[in-house]
Design a protein around this motif. Structure first.
Motif, PDB file in Angstrom:
ATOM      1  N   CYS A  34       1.140   0.666  -8.968  1.00 55.69           N
ATOM      2  CA  CYS A  34       1.422  -0.272  -7.774  1.00 55.69           C
ATOM      3  C   CYS A  34       2.787  -0.327  -7.303  1.00 55.69           C
ATOM      4  CB  CYS A  34       0.976  -1.827  -8.049  1.00 55.69           C
ATOM      5  SG  CYS A  34      -0.575  -1.809  -8.927  1.00 55.69           S
ATOM      6  N   GLY A  35       3.691   0.629  -7.864  1.00 56.37           N
ATOM      7  CA  GLY A  35       5.062   0.371  -7.483  1.00 56.37           C
ATOM      8  C   GLY A  35       5.954  -0.457  -8.164  1.00 56.37           C
ATOM      9  N   SER A  36       7.130  -0.768  -7.486  1.00 61.04           N
ATOM     10  CA  SER A  36       8.228  -1.624  -8.241  1.00 61.04           C
ATOM     11  C   SER A  36       7.917  -3.068  -8.012  1.00 61.04           C
ATOM     12  CB  SER A  36       9.624  -1.382  -7.459  1.00 61.04           C
ATOM     13  OG  SER A  36       9.410  -1.335  -6.266  1.00 61.04           O
ATOM     14  N   MET A  37       6.642  -3.345  -7.931  1.00 64.38           N
ATOM     15  CA  MET A  37       6.423  -5.056  -7.863  1.00 64.38           C
ATOM     16  C   MET A  37       7.013  -5.615  -9.029  1.00 64.38           C
ATOM     17  SD  MET A  37       2.878  -4.860  -5.822  1.00 64.38           S
ATOM     18  CE  MET A  37       2.970  -6.497  -5.703  1.00 64.38           C
ATOM     19  N   LEU A  55      -3.772  14.989 -12.714  1.00 64.40           N
ATOM     20  CA  LEU A  55      -3.523  15.347 -11.330  1.00 64.40           C
ATOM     21  C   LEU A  55      -3.444  14.100 -10.440  1.00 64.40           C
ATOM     22  CD1 LEU A  55      -4.355  17.761  -9.569  1.00 64.40           C
ATOM     23  CD2 LEU A  55      -6.350  16.986  -9.365  1.00 64.40           C
ATOM     24  N   LEU A  56      -2.094  14.190  -9.659  1.00 64.89           N
ATOM     25  CA  LEU A  56      -1.611  13.258  -8.787  1.00 64.89           C
ATOM     26  C   LEU A  56      -2.566  13.199  -7.492  1.00 64.89           C
ATOM     27  CD1 LEU A  56       0.508  10.939  -8.176  1.00 64.89           C
ATOM     28  CD2 LEU A  56       1.879  12.993  -7.347  1.00 64.89           C
ATOM     29  N   LEU A  57      -3.199  12.201  -7.299  1.00 67.15           N
ATOM     30  CA  LEU A  57      -4.294  12.244  -6.158  1.00 67.15           C
ATOM     31  C   LEU A  57      -3.699  11.709  -5.044  1.00 67.15           C
ATOM     32  CD1 LEU A  57      -7.737  11.128  -7.654  1.00 67.15           C
ATOM     33  CD2 LEU A  57      -6.836  13.418  -7.116  1.00 67.15           C
ATOM     34  N   PHE A  58      -2.954  10.744  -5.134  1.00 64.63           N
ATOM     35  CA  PHE A  58      -2.380   9.932  -4.132  1.00 64.63           C
ATOM     36  C   PHE A  58      -0.713   9.437  -4.441  1.00 64.63           C
ATOM     37  CE2 PHE A  58      -2.306   5.668  -1.970  1.00 64.63           C
ATOM     38  CZ  PHE A  58      -3.192   5.810  -0.936  1.00 64.63           C
ATOM     39  N   GLU A  59       0.104   9.536  -3.574  1.00 65.54           N
ATOM     40  CA  GLU A  59       1.578   9.240  -3.846  1.00 65.54           C
ATOM     41  C   GLU A  59       2.031   8.444  -2.608  1.00 65.54           C
ATOM     42  OE1 GLU A  59       3.707  12.681  -4.109  1.00 65.54           O
ATOM     43  OE2 GLU A  59       5.345  11.744  -5.469  1.00 65.54           O
ATOM     44  N   GLN A  60       2.693   7.228  -3.080  1.00 64.81           N
ATOM     45  CA  GLN A  60       3.428   6.472  -1.990  1.00 64.81           C
ATOM     46  C   GLN A  60       2.332   6.160  -0.965  1.00 64.81           C
ATOM     47  OE1 GLN A  60       6.771   5.584  -2.508  1.00 64.81           O
ATOM     48  NE2 GLN A  60       6.100   6.178  -4.662  1.00 64.81           N
ATOM     49  N   GLY A  61       1.165   5.736  -0.989  1.00 65.53           N
ATOM     50  CA  GLY A  61       0.340   5.358   0.117  1.00 65.53           C
ATOM     51  C   GLY A  61      -0.392   6.440   0.807  1.00 65.53           C
ATOM     52  N   MET A  62      -0.259   7.616   0.405  1.00 64.95           N
ATOM     53  CA  MET A  62      -0.932   8.787   1.217  1.00 64.95           C
ATOM     54  C   MET A  62      -1.756   9.944   0.163  1.00 64.95           C
ATOM     55  SD  MET A  62       1.124   9.518   4.579  1.00 64.95           S
ATOM     56  CE  MET A  62       0.174  10.929   4.863  1.00 64.95           C
ATOM     57  N   PRO A  63      -2.690  10.242   0.500  1.00 68.59           N
ATOM     58  CA  PRO A  63      -3.269  11.435  -0.458  1.00 68.59           C
ATOM     59  C   PRO A  63      -2.213  12.633  -0.401  1.00 68.59           C
ATOM     60  CG  PRO A  63      -4.315  11.518   1.576  1.00 68.59           C
ATOM     61  CD  PRO A  63      -3.453  10.376   1.595  1.00 68.59           C
ATOM     62  N   THR A  64      -2.293  13.240  -1.765  1.00 64.68           N
ATOM     63  CA  THR A  64      -1.576  14.365  -1.936  1.00 64.68           C
ATOM     64  C   THR A  64      -2.322  15.643  -1.517  1.00 64.68           C
ATOM     65  OG1 THR A  64      -2.325  14.639  -4.123  1.00 64.68           O
ATOM     66  CG2 THR A  64      -0.230  13.281  -4.044  1.00 64.68           C
ATOM     67  N   HIS A  65      -1.737  16.657  -1.548  1.00 65.38           N
ATOM     68  CA  HIS A  65      -2.555  17.991  -1.126  1.00 65.38           C
ATOM     69  C   HIS A  65      -2.980  18.644  -2.452  1.00 65.38           C
ATOM     70  CE1 HIS A  65      -1.417  17.906   3.059  1.00 65.38           C
ATOM     71  NE2 HIS A  65       0.138  17.770   2.568  1.00 65.38           N
ATOM     72  N   PRO A 117       0.863  -1.172   0.034  1.00 70.09           N
ATOM     73  CA  PRO A 117       0.094  -0.117  -0.013  1.00 70.09           C
ATOM     74  C   PRO A 117       0.768   1.045   0.072  1.00 70.09           C
ATOM     75  CG  PRO A 117      -0.786  -1.764   1.579  1.00 70.09           C
ATOM     76  CD  PRO A 117       0.455  -2.311   1.142  1.00 70.09           C
ATOM     77  N   GLU A 118       1.949   1.203   0.715  1.00 67.33           N
ATOM     78  CA  GLU A 118       2.895   2.289   0.745  1.00 67.33           C
ATOM     79  C   GLU A 118       3.467   2.799  -0.340  1.00 67.33           C
ATOM     80  OE1 GLU A 118       3.300  -0.348   2.160  1.00 67.33           O
ATOM     81  OE2 GLU A 118       5.446  -0.950   1.697  1.00 67.33           O
ATOM     82  N   LYS A 119       3.454   2.063  -1.669  1.00 67.75           N
ATOM     83  CA  LYS A 119       3.924   2.325  -2.933  1.00 67.75           C
ATOM     84  C   LYS A 119       2.851   2.737  -3.825  1.00 67.75           C
ATOM     85  CE  LYS A 119       8.167  -0.130  -2.358  1.00 67.75           C
ATOM     86  NZ  LYS A 119       9.246  -1.220  -2.995  1.00 67.75           N
TER      87      LYS A 119
END
Lengths: 408, 408
Positions: free
Chosen positions: B380-383, B349-359, B329-331
């Motif tokens: 999903c990150g580097s999976m 628009l980047l809404l969510f980055e590295q598991g958390m909402p952006t401003h 989730p954190e990725k």
């Protein structure tokens, strides 16, 4: 099954409170605290969503380490504390710490639950205020207020209790729950808290709760979505003394309370106008029966047909057919019955027999479909003895309205 | 990708007709006939529903036996000929027999497709009349009428064509399709018919169609339901001569036509107000990426949020989390972009980055969400390098209305 009461009078040794601390914009009750006078054994079942909220992670860890000395559970509505990173974890831990300070226990003896909007941090000043207000109003008789304070889109509080007579005296199992949308076979946005004054070891308690949840909270569908926060906790304070022997009725009591709460969640499903029981027999085994039942219960076409009072057996049969389970279409038979109990009784109507529609009366079918509770009974033929029951609700205009507008 | 036209002028050697024979109560067009002057190689992909309609069973059998001499396809709307037992099979065979008699070919050189209500028998007198009327009005220029005559809850006909230049001269790939509800990742209530005057062996044609369907018709979601009748057929009459060598562009042309038809089905999804592209990257592999995309695209909570113009990234992330695929989730990072093409462009628009909402700006998010086409891009990150794209639509009041009233 034992008699289940729709209310909770008291559970010896448990004090509860429900207060308003400003988490909900409209000033409604939004913070619940449950405190046991003595340490409890405890167990929990949690969301299988890969994205788990902070309180879920905290509780999972605590129940692994201290399943035999839980003293309190703090529950807030209005903010799910999910997708909140390390600060979310810190806030969950801080909540527990404040509760521990106020009631006088170790901080890792407190569990936390959150429900509401995802991705915002807990406003800790309000949480602090909630804890202060709740501690001041703790009482054995506040269960309905406590049940109200965990509601989000729920329209009514969900409570259930069972009194069990034993040779060592009576004990009680009681529970509250919330949840109305995001309800899927694996629990979704639902919180449940069960307590009992019976005693059970942590290991037995976990098995018992898992079995009960599997036959209740994991058998309901509102919309097939599963949340980041789903949690059901069971606390046993053993106030009636160590009566493990006479606790034989405990699994049954926990299941009865769980099932009533689960069914009440479906009954209060977002926009629901109908309670639907889906029963499958003749499947290869119980697990495949359950998959077929869930596929039917999750189908938007089946759910909108129920909303329209349309005995659309075609959609039910088509949903069963796409469940990924081998079926012999020419052996399928389908009945509908008014009420919550499926069956092939006198008032049941056979819509579909051995792969083809019967010459049923559309008028009779419409009369059944227009009831507030309807049961579907699908027999898959002679493939096996697998059976399963799942509860769901219809899909209405109101569901769309609620969920198109939720954040605004 | 080649240029795809939204119309079909003619495909050499194919004559088509769309007529009204009374299957639809309102007198609308309801019977389509496609006839090739010469035998075609042909391939089909069919519903994976365990409950298969009679025409599906008939076509599957015929394509197994005669994939190199198909002359015609008869399609009726208004009645699905599903759950109709042996009589349904007999009626499908009779339909083909009558067509064969009228156009002068063997009865097993005719394929049939049906769409509409499940569980009623084909009214054979009307089918007979449809065949008679259609044979009389066959022409190379009737494609739009043919596309209209296969519609059910569709609001507009779906056509697409591609002209391919080769050293042996040009050839055409053209297709019509229908489908608006019961659209799931595996085709649902959709019918598609593609024709080309190129030549391809039956075996190659089947591989080619399967690959094209997998990247088009099997990548769309309206409501997650899958019907008993789904069929896509591809007929190649080879009128341009045996140009297998220069048919290198054929897979691309078939894919382009299929994708356009599939996207038009989503665009015309029951009650749809928005076209949504869901793109996943960084999943363990392409198949898991596709499962995550489908779970998001099928989620009622995600779809109602789109209807409400709500950039509810929490529901998108929660849907990804319950897809049954291991995630970190954190990725997770999530963008929205106006239009049909996903991306991380200037207007994304980047809404969510590295598991958390952006401003992010709610105003900017709402502006994107209120567009008629919106793209979601979830990394999903580097999976791994798994990626997938799925197209879907929102869930509106109108969807509920259409499906609560369909049979009445």
């Amino acid at each position: 099954m034992v008699d289940v009461l729709p209310t909770i009078s008291r559970v010896p040794g448990f004090q509860v409170a429900g207060v308003a601390c400003g988490l909900k914009k409209n000033g409604a009750l939004d913070f619940t605290l449950i405190v046991s006078d003595t340490p409890c054994t405890a167990a929990g079942v949690f969301t299988t969503n890969q994205v788990k909220a902070a309180p879920v992670l905290v509780d999972m860890e605590r129940l692994k380490r201290n399943p035999d000395r839980i003293r309190a559970v703090a529950i807030n509505a209005g903010c799910a504390n999910a997708c909140t990173g390390q600060q979310g974890i810190d806030n969950a831990l801080q909540t527990a710490r404040w509760v521990a300070e106020r009631i006088g226990c170790a901080e890792d003896e407190v569990l936390v639950m959150s429900t509401g909007v995802i991705g915002t941090q807990l406003p800790m000043d309000k949480i602090r205020r909630g804890i202060d207000l709740a501690v001041e109003s703790l009482s054995e008789n506040n269960w309905e207020t406590a049940a109200r304070a965990i509601m989000t889109t729920d329209t009514r509080p969900k409570m259930a209790s069972v009194n069990v007579a034993t040779e060592n005296g009576p004990y009680t199992v009681a529970g509250i729950a919330k949840g109305a949308g995001m309800i899927a076979p694996n629990m979704a946005t639902m919180l449940g808290l069960l307590v009992t004054d019976a005693y059970q070891s942590p290991a037995s308690l976990e098995v018992l709760l898992r079995q009960a949840a599997d036959a209740s909270f994991n058998r309901i569908v509102v919309d097939g979505d599963m949340s980041t926060n789903d949690t059901v906790l069971l606390l046993a304070n053993g106030q009636v003394g160590v009566i493990e022997a006479s606790a034989a009725a405990l699994p049954d009591a926990v299941l009865s309370v769980s099932r009533k709460l689960a069914q009440n969640i479906v009954r209060d499903g977002e926009g629901a106008t109908k309670f639907i029981t889906v029963h499958i027999t003749g499947a290869p085994d119980n697990e495949t029966a359950r998959i077929i039942a869930n596929t039917i219960a999750t189908s938007p076409l089946v759910k909108t047909a129920f909303f329209g009072n349309d005995a659309n057996w075609g959609r039910i049969v088509a949903a069963a057919g796409r469940a990924g389970i081998p079926l012999q279409p020419e052996k399928l038979s389908l009945w509908i019955t008014p009420g919550e109990e499926y069956g092939t009784r006198l008032d049941s109507l056979l819509l579909f027999e051995q792969g083809m529609p019967t010459h049923y009366s559309e008028q009779q079918a419409a009369a059944i479909m227009s009831k507030p509770a309807v049961s579907i009974y699908l027999d898959c033929g002679s493939m096996g003895n697998g059976c399963a029951t799942v509860w769901t609700c219809d899909l209405s205009h109101e569901y769309v309205s609620i969920n198109a507008d939720y954040r605004s």
